[in-house]
Design a protein around this motif. Structure first.
Motif, PDB file in Angstrom:
ATOM      1  N   ALA A  67       0.835  -1.213   0.000  1.00 43.14           N
ATOM      2  CA  ALA A  67       0.000   0.000   0.000  1.00 43.14           C
ATOM      3  C   ALA A  67       0.869   1.262   0.000  1.00 43.14           C
ATOM      4  N   LEU A  68       1.911   1.286   0.828  1.00 48.34           N
ATOM      5  CA  LEU A  68       2.802   2.452   0.853  1.00 48.34           C
ATOM      6  C   LEU A  68       3.580   2.581  -0.449  1.00 48.34           C
ATOM      7  N   LEU A  69       3.979   1.458  -1.029  1.00 49.60           N
ATOM      8  CA  LEU A  69       4.657   1.509  -2.327  1.00 49.60           C
ATOM      9  C   LEU A  69       3.720   2.052  -3.398  1.00 49.60           C
ATOM     10  N   GLY A  70       2.441   1.720  -3.284  1.00 50.18           N
ATOM     11  CA  GLY A  70       1.447   2.246  -4.226  1.00 50.18           C
ATOM     12  C   GLY A  70       1.313   3.756  -4.123  1.00 50.18           C
ATOM     13  N   ILE A  71       1.383   4.286  -2.908  1.00 48.57           N
ATOM     14  CA  ILE A  71       1.333   5.737  -2.720  1.00 48.57           C
ATOM     15  C   ILE A  71       2.527   6.400  -3.400  1.00 48.57           C
ATOM     16  N   LEU A  72       3.702   5.764  -3.280  1.00 45.47           N
ATOM     17  CA  LEU A  72       4.911   6.305  -3.891  1.00 45.47           C
ATOM     18  C   LEU A  72       4.971   6.083  -5.400  1.00 45.47           C
ATOM     19  N   LYS A  73       4.097   5.197  -5.909  1.00 46.19           N
ATOM     20  CA  LYS A  73       4.113   4.805  -7.328  1.00 46.19           C
ATOM     21  C   LYS A  73       5.487   4.255  -7.723  1.00 46.19           C
ATOM     22  N   VAL A  74       5.958   3.303  -6.907  1.00 44.04           N
ATOM     23  CA  VAL A  74       7.291   2.724  -7.066  1.00 44.04           C
ATOM     24  C   VAL A  74       7.171   1.257  -7.434  1.00 44.04           C
ATOM     25  N   ASN A  75       7.984   0.833  -8.404  1.00 41.90           N
ATOM     26  CA  ASN A  75       8.189  -0.588  -8.659  1.00 41.90           C
ATOM     27  C   ASN A  75       9.456  -0.954  -7.884  1.00 41.90           C
ATOM     28  N   PRO A  76       9.338  -1.655  -6.752  1.00 43.04           N
ATOM     29  CA  PRO A  76      10.492  -1.874  -5.878  1.00 43.04           C
ATOM     30  C   PRO A  76      11.623  -2.689  -6.505  1.00 43.04           C
ATOM     31  N   GLU A  77      11.334  -3.411  -7.544  1.00 44.35           N
ATOM     32  CA  GLU A  77      12.376  -4.227  -8.173  1.00 44.35           C
ATOM     33  C   GLU A  77      13.305  -3.409  -9.061  1.00 44.35           C
ATOM     34  N   ILE A  78      12.839  -2.254  -9.551  1.00 45.38           N
ATOM     35  CA  ILE A  78      13.693  -1.492 -10.476  1.00 45.38           C
ATOM     36  C   ILE A  78      13.883  -0.022 -10.083  1.00 45.38           C
ATOM     37  N   ASP A  79      12.943   0.547  -9.325  1.00 49.63           N
ATOM     38  CA  ASP A  79      13.018   1.973  -9.010  1.00 49.63           C
ATOM     39  C   ASP A  79      13.934   2.258  -7.826  1.00 49.63           C
ATOM     40  N   ILE A  80      14.453   3.474  -7.808  1.00 49.73           N
ATOM     41  CA  ILE A  80      15.299   3.977  -6.728  1.00 49.73           C
ATOM     42  C   ILE A  80      14.467   4.961  -5.909  1.00 49.73           C
ATOM     43  N   ILE A  81      14.724   4.997  -4.596  1.00 56.38           N
ATOM     44  CA  ILE A  81      14.035   5.904  -3.681  1.00 56.38           C
ATOM     45  C   ILE A  81      14.955   7.075  -3.367  1.00 56.38           C
ATOM     46  N   ASP A  82      14.391   8.258  -3.295  1.00 56.47           N
ATOM     47  CA  ASP A  82      15.134   9.469  -2.937  1.00 56.47           C
ATOM     48  C   ASP A  82      14.675   9.907  -1.548  1.00 56.47           C
ATOM     49  N   ILE A  83      15.627  10.137  -0.634  1.00 51.63           N
ATOM     50  CA  ILE A  83      15.328  10.578   0.727  1.00 51.63           C
ATOM     51  C   ILE A  83      15.955  11.956   0.916  1.00 51.63           C
ATOM     52  N   GLU A  84      15.143  12.916   1.337  1.00 53.23           N
ATOM     53  CA  GLU A  84      15.617  14.279   1.564  1.00 53.23           C
ATOM     54  C   GLU A  84      15.106  14.762   2.920  1.00 53.23           C
ATOM     55  N   ILE A  85      15.774  15.758   3.462  1.00 48.95           N
ATOM     56  CA  ILE A  85      15.282  16.398   4.681  1.00 48.95           C
ATOM     57  C   ILE A  85      14.402  17.567   4.266  1.00 48.95           C
ATOM     58  N   ASN A  86      13.191  17.597   4.813  1.00 46.99           N
ATOM     59  CA  ASN A  86      12.224  18.654   4.531  1.00 46.99           C
ATOM     60  C   ASN A  86      11.739  19.187   5.871  1.00 46.99           C
ATOM     61  N   LYS A  87      12.287  20.313   6.296  1.00 46.08           N
ATOM     62  CA  LYS A  87      11.985  20.909   7.607  1.00 46.08           C
ATOM     63  C   LYS A  87      12.334  19.905   8.703  1.00 46.08           C
ATOM     64  N   SER A  88      11.363  19.435   9.473  1.00 42.65           N
ATOM     65  CA  SER A  88      11.636  18.495  10.565  1.00 42.65           C
ATOM     66  C   SER A  88      11.242  17.070  10.201  1.00 42.65           C
ATOM     67  N   ALA A  89      11.260  16.743   8.909  1.00 42.58           N
ATOM     68  CA  ALA A  89      10.831  15.420   8.461  1.00 42.58           C
ATOM     69  C   ALA A  89      11.769  14.885   7.384  1.00 42.58           C
ATOM     70  N   LEU A  90      11.739  13.575   7.215  1.00 40.72           N
ATOM     71  CA  LEU A  90      12.388  12.954   6.066  1.00 40.72           C
ATOM     72  C   LEU A  90      11.333  12.815   4.984  1.00 40.72           C
ATOM     73  N   ARG A  91      11.645  13.265   3.776  1.00 40.00           N
ATOM     74  CA  ARG A  91      10.726  13.139   2.645  1.00 40.00           C
ATOM     75  C   ARG A  91      11.217  11.997   1.786  1.00 40.00           C
ATOM     76  N   ILE A  92      10.343  11.035   1.531  1.00 40.96           N
ATOM     77  CA  ILE A  92      10.678   9.857   0.738  1.00 40.96           C
ATOM     78  C   ILE A  92       9.829   9.887  -0.510  1.00 40.96           C
ATOM     79  N   LYS A  93      10.497   9.760  -1.668  1.00 39.90           N
ATOM     80  CA  LYS A  93       9.772   9.780  -2.936  1.00 39.90           C
ATOM     81  C   LYS A  93      10.539   8.943  -3.954  1.00 39.90           C
ATOM     82  N   LYS A  94       9.891   8.695  -5.066  1.00 37.46           N
ATOM     83  CA  LYS A  94      10.537   7.990  -6.167  1.00 37.46           C
ATOM     84  C   LYS A  94      11.589   8.901  -6.799  1.00 37.46           C
ATOM     85  N   ALA A  95      12.786   8.373  -6.976  1.00 36.15           N
ATOM     86  CA  ALA A  95      13.854   9.163  -7.596  1.00 36.15           C
ATOM     87  C   ALA A  95      13.559   9.347  -9.078  1.00 36.15           C
ATOM     88  N   GLU A  96      13.941  10.495  -9.582  1.00 36.60           N
ATOM     89  CA  GLU A  96      13.711  10.791 -11.011  1.00 36.60           C
ATOM     90  C   GLU A  96      14.913  10.433 -11.833  1.00 36.60           C
TER      91      GLU A  96
END
Length: 106
Positions: free
Chosen positions: A77-106
């Protein structure tokens, strides 16, 4: 920071360096997190700094402690929110204010 996902049971694990997590207040004594979503992204904060009035819907999770990293279990379900294919896609993690932002890497 770019990361790959690792298969774990019926979901996938994302390992995040402890030093990166400590920048937003996540540590060995405080690794219960709140996950909120917005625009195909996940925002991760320590549960103790979540403003329950502005974040009235969030997912509460425990990070898995693994050596020099924390593991975040991502269900389908969380992977669906990110629109990520976990077998081939890369995840991008950034700091956004007081949180970690996780998204599909471009």
């Amino acid at each position: 920071m770019k990361k790959r996902l690792y298969s774990q049971g019926n979901g996938w694990l994302l390992y995040i360096n402890k030093s990166f997590c400590e920048l937003v207040g996540i540590n060995n004594n405080n690794h219960t997190i709140a996950i909120t979503t917005k625009n195909n992204q996940l925002f991760i904060r320590p549960i103790n700094i979540v403003n329950k009035e502005t974040h009235n819907s969030y997912i509460k999770k425990e990070l898995i402690i693994r050596g020099s990293a924390y593991g975040l279990y991502l269900s389908k379900a969380l992977l669906g929110i990110l629109k990520v294919n976990p077998e081939i896609d890369i995840i991008d993690i950034e700091i956004n204010k007081s949180a970690l932002r996780i998204k599909k890497a471009e």
